[in-house]
Structure formats: structure tokens, C-alpha cells
Design an enzyme around this catalytic site. Structure first.
Site, PDB file in Angstrom:
ATOM      1  N   LYS A 241       5.686 -41.124 -86.819  1.00 61.23           N
ATOM      2  CA  LYS A 241       6.471 -41.369 -85.589  1.00 61.23           C
ATOM      3  C   LYS A 241       5.639 -42.124 -84.556  1.00 61.23           C
ATOM      4  O   LYS A 241       6.100 -43.095 -83.943  1.00 61.23           O
ATOM      5  CB  LYS A 241       6.940 -40.033 -84.992  1.00 61.23           C
ATOM      6  CG  LYS A 241       7.473 -40.144 -83.575  1.00 61.23           C
ATOM      7  CD  LYS A 241       7.287 -38.880 -82.744  1.00 61.23           C
ATOM      8  CE  LYS A 241       5.873 -38.451 -82.562  1.00 61.23           C
ATOM      9  NZ  LYS A 241       5.597 -37.471 -81.529  1.00 61.23           N
TER      10      LYS A 241
ATOM     11  N   LYS B  71      -1.311 -43.142 -74.793  1.00 63.44           N
ATOM     12  CA  LYS B  71      -1.335 -42.231 -75.952  1.00 63.44           C
ATOM     13  C   LYS B  71      -1.016 -42.982 -77.249  1.00 63.44           C
ATOM     14  O   LYS B  71      -1.634 -42.744 -78.293  1.00 63.44           O
ATOM     15  CB  LYS B  71      -0.335 -41.093 -75.711  1.00 63.44           C
ATOM     16  CG  LYS B  71      -0.006 -40.233 -76.910  1.00 63.44           C
ATOM     17  CD  LYS B  71      -1.167 -39.373 -77.378  1.00 63.44           C
ATOM     18  CE  LYS B  71      -0.741 -38.560 -78.610  1.00 63.44           C
ATOM     19  NZ  LYS B  71      -1.858 -37.877 -79.241  1.00 63.44           N
TER      20      LYS B  71
END
Ligand code: NAD
Length: 300
Positions: free
Chosen positions: A243, A174
Site C-alpha cells: 500500500k 512518510k
């Protein structure tokens, strides 16, 4: 597999995924800090629980869709309280759909394993539109035998990929994906603002790029739908994208992989986060360059 599922984190991604499970006949026990998010799911037939531990008292499989690793750790392990999922009486599997990075996923999996709970990392890609339509890419890491059991449920969210058995492997996949998405968005903003400042039409630019070799997810989707229309409503915040890039660089460094491009990309997302705010839509990153150059990227 059981049709009774716990779902914690009913935000932009969690709410549509939880709704798809209900529509597919699953019975959900849900929890979120925000009462309005809980109420929306209860109106669709879900049962509300008072804490993560209460969800895990009610069901054996708990799904999480939470913003970032610190919060996932807190909710899963109850750091500093007895309210974490780990304290639940019935829970046997914790499946995390959030993007946390592999380091956090491994730590959480090790702590859960001590209580006989299996951790599954299953981060997703494809945005809010994909969560609503059930067209996400789901990147799963867990023991192979567990995967066979979970696969039919995960297929409700989209296309399911088995990445490997080691905790965190789905997360690594991811982060690699989102580094590319973050890079494409930042680089497309620079390319389009460069063209507009030089007198080109941004709609024509997108058409040409999409017929040519510069084509990417930002030129195909985010710019035509969210930037040229000035909607800035992709459904993924600048703070969460920052993030993801940060986690990717931290984990690449830990793995001994130098990343020159990603370092520049992180700098741009850090500025977007500071100047536009963590809650701004990620497609607003183009506004940093618009401010610096005095142009606006919009359909004429
Ligand atoms: P969001 O902020 O919309 O949703 C998060 C939800 O978690 C909110 O409803 C919030 O109230 C809840 N929450 C926060 N702290 C909590 C706590 N301690 N206990 C219980 N609930 C708590 O975020 P999102 O956009 O839905 O993203 C969720 C995850 O999915 C993130 O890890 C993100 O990186 C990832 N993701 C998002 C997208 C997207 O397009 N939005 C796409 C792919 C992956």
C-alpha cells in the site's frame, strides 16, 4: 493540553502507542472493530466506546492508527453512516498516525474543517519495536500553534518532527521514507539471494555489507533478526508495505515526478502481496526469490 484522549485502531502499532499514553498518565477512550484489541487496553485502564462517534463525544482530541486511507476516511468522516468521528459532540482535533498519503489527508482535513475540526497528520516510522520503546519518528503537519500544544504528547511516541503547516506534508515525508525502506528490503533480498545461490554465507554477507557501503535498515536489522533466524516477525505486513509503495507512486505521478526504481520495487511488492498474502510479514519477501532459485537464506 487535555489529558483525555481518544484512540481508534489498537493494532500492532496502535496498541503499544495507546499503552505508552496510559503509562504517561493519559486517560484513554478507545475503539476498534476487534473486541480482543479493545479488551487488552481496557485491562490497562482505558474506557471502551461503542463507535468512532462515541469516542468523539467523550474527548476533544482523537488519535487514529488504522490500516489504509479508505478506512481512515470511513472512520473519520463516517462515510455512509452517522458513526464517524466527525459526528462527535466534543471533538476539536483529529490526529492521524496512519499512513494514508497526502491526497487522502487533504480530503479528510477539508471535510473536518467544515465542522471546525482541525486535522493533524502525524504518520510514524520505526516499527512495532519503536512503538513499544517510544523511539518512533513522528512526522507532523498541522497549524504551528496546534503543534506546540500537541508536541509533549507526541514526544511520548518518539522523536517529533514538524514538517509543515499544510495538511498531508507529514504523509509525503512518510511515503518518501517508506519508499526507501521498501526498496532497501527488496534490493537486500535480491543481493543476499544472489550471494547464497553463488555459495556465500548470508550471515557473513550481512556482516560485510554492514561494515561497507551497502549498509541499510534491511541488512542491519531485518535480515539478521527476521530472515536469517527464519522468524519473519518484523510486525509490518506485506499488504501495508505494498500500500505504501503504491501510494507513493500514485502521489509522485500526481506531482509530476517520474520514479523508475520505485516502479520496479512496486512490481516486486505486488508479487509478494499476491503470492505470499497481504497478511504475511514484510520480511517474507525474500521467499519469492528463494522459491525461484531453490535456496534458503538462514544462519548455518
Ligand atoms: P494493524 O492492522 O495491526 O492495526 C490496525 C487496527 O485497526 C486493527 O486493530 C483493526 O482491527 C483496526 N481497524 C480496522 N478497521 C477499523 C475500523 N473501521 N474501525 C475501527 N478499527 C478498525 O496495522 P498496524 O501495523 O498497526 O498499522 C497501522 C497504521 O500504521 C497503518 O497505516 C500502517 O501503514 C502504519 N504503520 C505501521 C507500522 C508497522 O510496523 N506495523 C509502522 C509504521 C506505520
Amino acid at each position: 493540553m487535555t489529558k483525555q484522549i481518544g484512540f481508534i485502531g489498537l493494532g500492532k502499532m496502535g496498541a503499544p502507542m495507546a499503552t505508552r499514553l496510559i503509562d504517561a498518565g493519559y486517560q484513554l477512550t478507545v475503539y476498534d472493530l476487534r473486541q480482543d484489541c479493545v479488551d487488552a487496553l481496557v485491562a490497562k485502564g482505558a474506557q471502551a466506546a461503542a463507535s468512532p462517534a462515541a469516542v468523539a463525544d467523550a474527548v476533544d482530541t482523537v488519535l487514529l492508527s488504522l490500516p489504509e486511507p479508505t478506512i481512515v476516511r470511513q472512520v473519520a468522516l463516517g462515510t455512509g453512516s452517522a458513526n464517524g468521528v466527525i459526528a462527535g459532540a466534543k471533538v476539536k482535533t483529529v490526529l492521524d498516525l496512519s499512513t494514508t498519503g497526502a491526497i487522502a489527508a487533504r480530503e479528510i482535513a477539508a471535510a473536518l474543517a467544515e465542522k471546525g475540526i482541525t486535522a493533524v497528520d502525524a504518520p510514524v516510522s520505526g516499527g512495532v519495536a519503536g512503538a513499544i520503546a517510544g523511539t518512533l519518528a513522528v512526522m507532523v503537519a498541522c497549524p504551528q500553534a496546534r503543534f506546540a500544544d500537541l508536541q509533549p504528547m507526541l514526544a511520548i511516541f518518539g522523536k517529533v518532527f514538524f514538517i509543515g503547516e499544510r495538511p498531508g506534508m507529514g504523509q509525503t515525508m512518510k511515503l518518501a521514507n517508506n519508499l526507501l525502506s521498501a526498496t532497501a528490503t527488496a534490493a537486500t533480498a535480491e543481493a543476499i539471494v544472489f550471494g547464497v545461490k553463488s555459495g556465500l554465507d548470508p550471515a557473513v554477507m550481512c556482516e560485510v555489507i554492514n561494515a561497507g557501503s551497502g549498509r541499510n535498515t534491511a541488512s542491519q536489522d531485518k535480515f539478521p533478526r527476521q530472515v536469517l533466524t527464519r522468524k519473519f516477525n518484523q510486525g509490518f505486513t506485506t499488504g501495508l508495505m505494498y500500500k505504501d509503495v503504491r501510494l507513493c507512486l500514485e502521489e509522485a505521478q500526481a506531482a509530476g515526478v517520474p520514479m523508475t526504481v520505485a516502479t520496479g520495487v512496486r512490481e516486486l511488492w505486488a508479487r509478494a502481496n499476491a503470492e505470499l498474502g497481504a497478511g504475511s510479514d514484510m520480511t517474507a519477501i525474500v521467499q519469492l526469490l528463494e522459491r525461484a532459485t531453490g535456496v534458503e537464506v538462514k544462519s548455518s
